[in-house]
Design a protein around this motif. Sequence first.
Motif, PDB file in Angstrom:
ATOM      1  N   PHE A 139       0.819  -1.209   0.000  1.00  0.00           N
ATOM      2  CA  PHE A 139       0.000   0.000   0.000  1.00  0.00           C
ATOM      3  C   PHE A 139       0.855   1.262   0.000  1.00  0.00           C
ATOM      4  CE2 PHE A 139      -3.702  -2.638   1.383  1.00  0.00           C
ATOM      5  CZ  PHE A 139      -4.488  -2.342   0.289  1.00  0.00           C
ATOM      6  N   ASN A 140       1.981   1.246   0.682  1.00  0.00           N
ATOM      7  CA  ASN A 140       2.869   2.413   0.632  1.00  0.00           C
ATOM      8  C   ASN A 140       3.303   2.697  -0.801  1.00  0.00           C
ATOM      9  OD1 ASN A 140       2.916   3.335   3.291  1.00  0.00           O
ATOM     10  ND2 ASN A 140       4.513   1.887   3.863  1.00  0.00           N
ATOM     11  N   GLU A 141       3.645   1.647  -1.547  1.00  0.00           N
ATOM     12  CA  GLU A 141       4.066   1.855  -2.930  1.00  0.00           C
ATOM     13  C   GLU A 141       2.911   2.354  -3.796  1.00  0.00           C
ATOM     14  OE1 GLU A 141       6.329  -0.288  -6.621  1.00  0.00           O
ATOM     15  OE2 GLU A 141       6.697  -0.962  -4.585  1.00  0.00           O
ATOM     16  N   LEU A 142       1.741   1.764  -3.645  1.00  0.00           N
ATOM     17  CA  LEU A 142       0.593   2.220  -4.426  1.00  0.00           C
ATOM     18  C   LEU A 142       0.252   3.683  -4.133  1.00  0.00           C
ATOM     19  CD1 LEU A 142      -1.972  -0.734  -4.418  1.00  0.00           C
ATOM     20  CD2 LEU A 142      -0.555   0.072  -6.302  1.00  0.00           C
ATOM     21  N   PHE A 143       0.305   4.060  -2.873  1.00  0.00           N
ATOM     22  CA  PHE A 143      -0.034   5.437  -2.533  1.00  0.00           C
ATOM     23  C   PHE A 143       1.082   6.413  -2.896  1.00  0.00           C
ATOM     24  CE2 PHE A 143      -3.631   3.535  -0.440  1.00  0.00           C
ATOM     25  CZ  PHE A 143      -4.623   4.463  -0.732  1.00  0.00           C
ATOM     26  N   ASP A 144       2.325   5.956  -2.934  1.00  0.00           N
ATOM     27  CA  ASP A 144       3.401   6.796  -3.483  1.00  0.00           C
ATOM     28  C   ASP A 144       3.116   7.092  -4.952  1.00  0.00           C
ATOM     29  OD1 ASP A 144       4.972   7.118  -1.221  1.00  0.00           O
ATOM     30  OD2 ASP A 144       6.310   5.442  -1.712  1.00  0.00           O
ATOM     31  N   TYR A 145       2.736   6.049  -5.680  1.00  0.00           N
ATOM     32  CA  TYR A 145       2.400   6.207  -7.099  1.00  0.00           C
ATOM     33  C   TYR A 145       1.189   7.122  -7.271  1.00  0.00           C
ATOM     34  CZ  TYR A 145       0.429   4.923 -11.660  1.00  0.00           C
ATOM     35  OH  TYR A 145      -0.121   4.947 -12.919  1.00  0.00           O
ATOM     36  N   ASN A 146       0.160   6.924  -6.474  1.00  0.00           N
ATOM     37  CA  ASN A 146      -1.027   7.767  -6.522  1.00  0.00           C
ATOM     38  C   ASN A 146      -0.658   9.226  -6.249  1.00  0.00           C
ATOM     39  OD1 ASN A 146      -4.075   7.716  -6.637  1.00  0.00           O
ATOM     40  ND2 ASN A 146      -3.797   8.667  -4.629  1.00  0.00           N
ATOM     41  N   PHE A 147       0.194   9.431  -5.257  1.00  0.00           N
ATOM     42  CA  PHE A 147       0.648  10.776  -4.908  1.00  0.00           C
ATOM     43  C   PHE A 147       1.371  11.412  -6.095  1.00  0.00           C
ATOM     44  CE2 PHE A 147       3.712  13.787  -3.192  1.00  0.00           C
ATOM     45  CZ  PHE A 147       2.907  14.566  -2.393  1.00  0.00           C
ATOM     46  N   PHE A 148       2.263  10.655  -6.700  1.00  0.00           N
ATOM     47  CA  PHE A 148       3.029  11.122  -7.854  1.00  0.00           C
ATOM     48  C   PHE A 148       2.084  11.549  -8.983  1.00  0.00           C
ATOM     49  CE2 PHE A 148       4.646   9.893 -12.049  1.00  0.00           C
ATOM     50  CZ  PHE A 148       5.756  10.718 -12.163  1.00  0.00           C
ATOM     51  N   CYS A 149       1.120  10.708  -9.317  1.00  0.00           N
ATOM     52  CA  CYS A 149       0.187  10.997 -10.412  1.00  0.00           C
ATOM     53  C   CYS A 149      -0.634  12.248 -10.128  1.00  0.00           C
ATOM     54  CB  CYS A 149      -0.741   9.816 -10.657  1.00  0.00           C
ATOM     55  SG  CYS A 149       0.085   8.388 -11.347  1.00  0.00           S
ATOM     56  N   ASN A 150      -1.169  12.331  -8.925  1.00  0.00           N
ATOM     57  CA  ASN A 150      -1.974  13.504  -8.581  1.00  0.00           C
ATOM     58  C   ASN A 150      -1.127  14.773  -8.608  1.00  0.00           C
ATOM     59  OD1 ASN A 150      -4.274  11.973  -8.321  1.00  0.00           O
ATOM     60  ND2 ASN A 150      -4.252  11.956  -6.102  1.00  0.00           N
ATOM     61  N   LYS A 151       0.097  14.673  -8.118  1.00  0.00           N
ATOM     62  CA  LYS A 151       0.992  15.833  -8.113  1.00  0.00           C
ATOM     63  C   LYS A 151       1.296  16.276  -9.541  1.00  0.00           C
ATOM     64  CE  LYS A 151       5.277  17.337  -5.789  1.00  0.00           C
ATOM     65  NZ  LYS A 151       5.144  18.666  -6.237  1.00  0.00           N
ATOM     66  N   GLN A 152       1.496  15.315 -10.435  1.00  0.00           N
ATOM     67  CA  GLN A 152       1.750  15.655 -11.840  1.00  0.00           C
ATOM     68  C   GLN A 152       0.556  16.396 -12.438  1.00  0.00           C
ATOM     69  OE1 GLN A 152       4.684  15.583 -12.539  1.00  0.00           O
ATOM     70  NE2 GLN A 152       5.478  13.652 -13.206  1.00  0.00           N
ATOM     71  N   LEU A 153      -0.644  15.931 -12.137  1.00  0.00           N
ATOM     72  CA  LEU A 153      -1.845  16.599 -12.651  1.00  0.00           C
ATOM     73  C   LEU A 153      -2.025  17.992 -12.047  1.00  0.00           C
ATOM     74  CD1 LEU A 153      -4.731  14.014 -13.084  1.00  0.00           C
ATOM     75  CD2 LEU A 153      -3.817  15.598 -14.770  1.00  0.00           C
ATOM     76  N   ILE A 154      -1.752  18.119 -10.769  1.00  0.00           N
ATOM     77  CA  ILE A 154      -1.855  19.425 -10.114  1.00  0.00           C
ATOM     78  C   ILE A 154      -0.890  20.404 -10.778  1.00  0.00           C
ATOM     79  CG2 ILE A 154      -1.384  20.691  -7.972  1.00  0.00           C
ATOM     80  CD1 ILE A 154      -2.439  18.125  -6.489  1.00  0.00           C
ATOM     81  N   GLU A 155       0.335  19.964 -11.008  1.00  0.00           N
ATOM     82  CA  GLU A 155       1.334  20.831 -11.644  1.00  0.00           C
ATOM     83  C   GLU A 155       0.934  21.172 -13.077  1.00  0.00           C
ATOM     84  OE1 GLU A 155       5.066  18.786 -11.136  1.00  0.00           O
ATOM     85  OE2 GLU A 155       5.091  19.202  -8.982  1.00  0.00           O
ATOM     86  N   ALA A 156       0.442  20.190 -13.825  1.00  0.00           N
ATOM     87  CA  ALA A 156       0.028  20.431 -15.209  1.00  0.00           C
ATOM     88  C   ALA A 156      -1.119  21.441 -15.255  1.00  0.00           C
ATOM     89  CB  ALA A 156      -0.372  19.120 -15.883  1.00  0.00           C
ATOM     90  N   CYS A 157      -2.086  21.280 -14.368  1.00  0.00           N
ATOM     91  CA  CYS A 157      -3.218  22.204 -14.348  1.00  0.00           C
ATOM     92  C   CYS A 157      -2.787  23.604 -13.902  1.00  0.00           C
ATOM     93  CB  CYS A 157      -4.323  21.672 -13.447  1.00  0.00           C
ATOM     94  SG  CYS A 157      -5.194  20.254 -14.166  1.00  0.00           S
ATOM     95  N   GLY A 158      -1.819  23.648 -13.013  1.00  0.00           N
ATOM     96  CA  GLY A 158      -1.303  24.937 -12.552  1.00  0.00           C
ATOM     97  C   GLY A 158      -0.637  25.734 -13.659  1.00  0.00           C
ATOM     98  N   GLU A 159      -0.184  25.060 -14.683  1.00  0.00           N
ATOM     99  CA  GLU A 159       0.481  25.728 -15.809  1.00  0.00           C
ATOM    100  C   GLU A 159      -0.491  26.153 -16.907  1.00  0.00           C
ATOM    101  OE1 GLU A 159       3.562  23.095 -17.134  1.00  0.00           O
ATOM    102  OE2 GLU A 159       4.588  23.153 -15.189  1.00  0.00           O
ATOM    103  N   LEU A 160      -1.721  25.682 -16.846  1.00  0.00           N
ATOM    104  CA  LEU A 160      -2.704  26.023 -17.876  1.00  0.00           C
ATOM    105  C   LEU A 160      -3.295  27.408 -17.623  1.00  0.00           C
ATOM    106  CD1 LEU A 160      -4.690  22.651 -18.114  1.00  0.00           C
ATOM    107  CD2 LEU A 160      -2.923  23.503 -19.697  1.00  0.00           C
ATOM    108  N   LYS A 161      -3.595  28.115 -18.704  1.00  0.00           N
ATOM    109  CA  LYS A 161      -4.283  29.398 -18.572  1.00  0.00           C
ATOM    110  C   LYS A 161      -5.693  29.187 -18.053  1.00  0.00           C
ATOM    111  CE  LYS A 161      -1.699  31.833 -22.087  1.00  0.00           C
ATOM    112  NZ  LYS A 161      -1.715  32.500 -23.375  1.00  0.00           N
ATOM    113  N   LYS A 162      -6.333  28.125 -18.542  1.00  0.00           N
ATOM    114  CA  LYS A 162      -7.689  27.789 -18.093  1.00  0.00           C
ATOM    115  C   LYS A 162      -7.817  26.274 -18.021  1.00  0.00           C
ATOM    116  CE  LYS A 162     -12.596  28.515 -19.094  1.00  0.00           C
ATOM    117  NZ  LYS A 162     -12.979  27.973 -17.858  1.00  0.00           N
ATOM    118  N   VAL A 163      -8.121  25.785 -16.827  1.00  0.00           N
ATOM    119  CA  VAL A 163      -8.323  24.350 -16.628  1.00  0.00           C
ATOM    120  C   VAL A 163      -9.754  24.026 -17.057  1.00  0.00           C
ATOM    121  CG1 VAL A 163      -8.341  22.469 -14.939  1.00  0.00           C
ATOM    122  CG2 VAL A 163      -6.700  24.349 -14.696  1.00  0.00           C
ATOM    123  N   PRO A 164      -9.935  23.006 -17.885  1.00  0.00           N
ATOM    124  CA  PRO A 164     -11.298  22.646 -18.306  1.00  0.00           C
ATOM    125  C   PRO A 164     -12.197  22.358 -17.100  1.00  0.00           C
ATOM    126  CG  PRO A 164      -9.663  21.435 -19.597  1.00  0.00           C
ATOM    127  CD  PRO A 164      -8.923  22.134 -18.497  1.00  0.00           C
TER     128      PRO A 164
END
Length: 147
Positions: free
Chosen positions: A5-30
């Motif tokens: 579970f630690n590994e799965l949640f590390d991966y989940n954390f990584f994915c969510n963080k990537q999306l947060i960063e990607a959305c933070g760079e958009l002028k307008k998030v859908p």
Amino acid sequence: MEEFFNELFDYNFFCNKQLIEACGELKKVPEKSIKLFSHILNAHHIWNARIVGIPSTLGVWQEHAVKDWEDIHYENQRNTFEIITGADNYERRIDYENSEGRLFTNTTQDMLFHIINHSTHHRAQILADFRDQGIAPISLDYVFYKR
């Protein structure tokens, strides 16, 4: 089980963080992506609350400003790691009410795995929304995370 579970949640954390960063760079998030990512955060919070037996403070479809995502995400992750670290029996059965007021029982293991699977499902919908809106989707495959 704790290591799994630690590994799965590390991966989940990584994915969510990537999306947060990607959305933070958009002028307008859908709008659809905002709704879906807010739902990911809310559901994670709600399942954590069910596991520890406290009331949820977030609604299932409550929307959050993109600027608030990171704080909610970190809090969810911190709470989940406390659950994982403190779990002495992943087969412990937990009674809870769903968002429609129906009673169910699942194990801690079921609930933790559901958080991961549910998040993956909705992240895929967000990436499809990105593509539909002409935004290049980011790669969140597990193998890329492991490289």
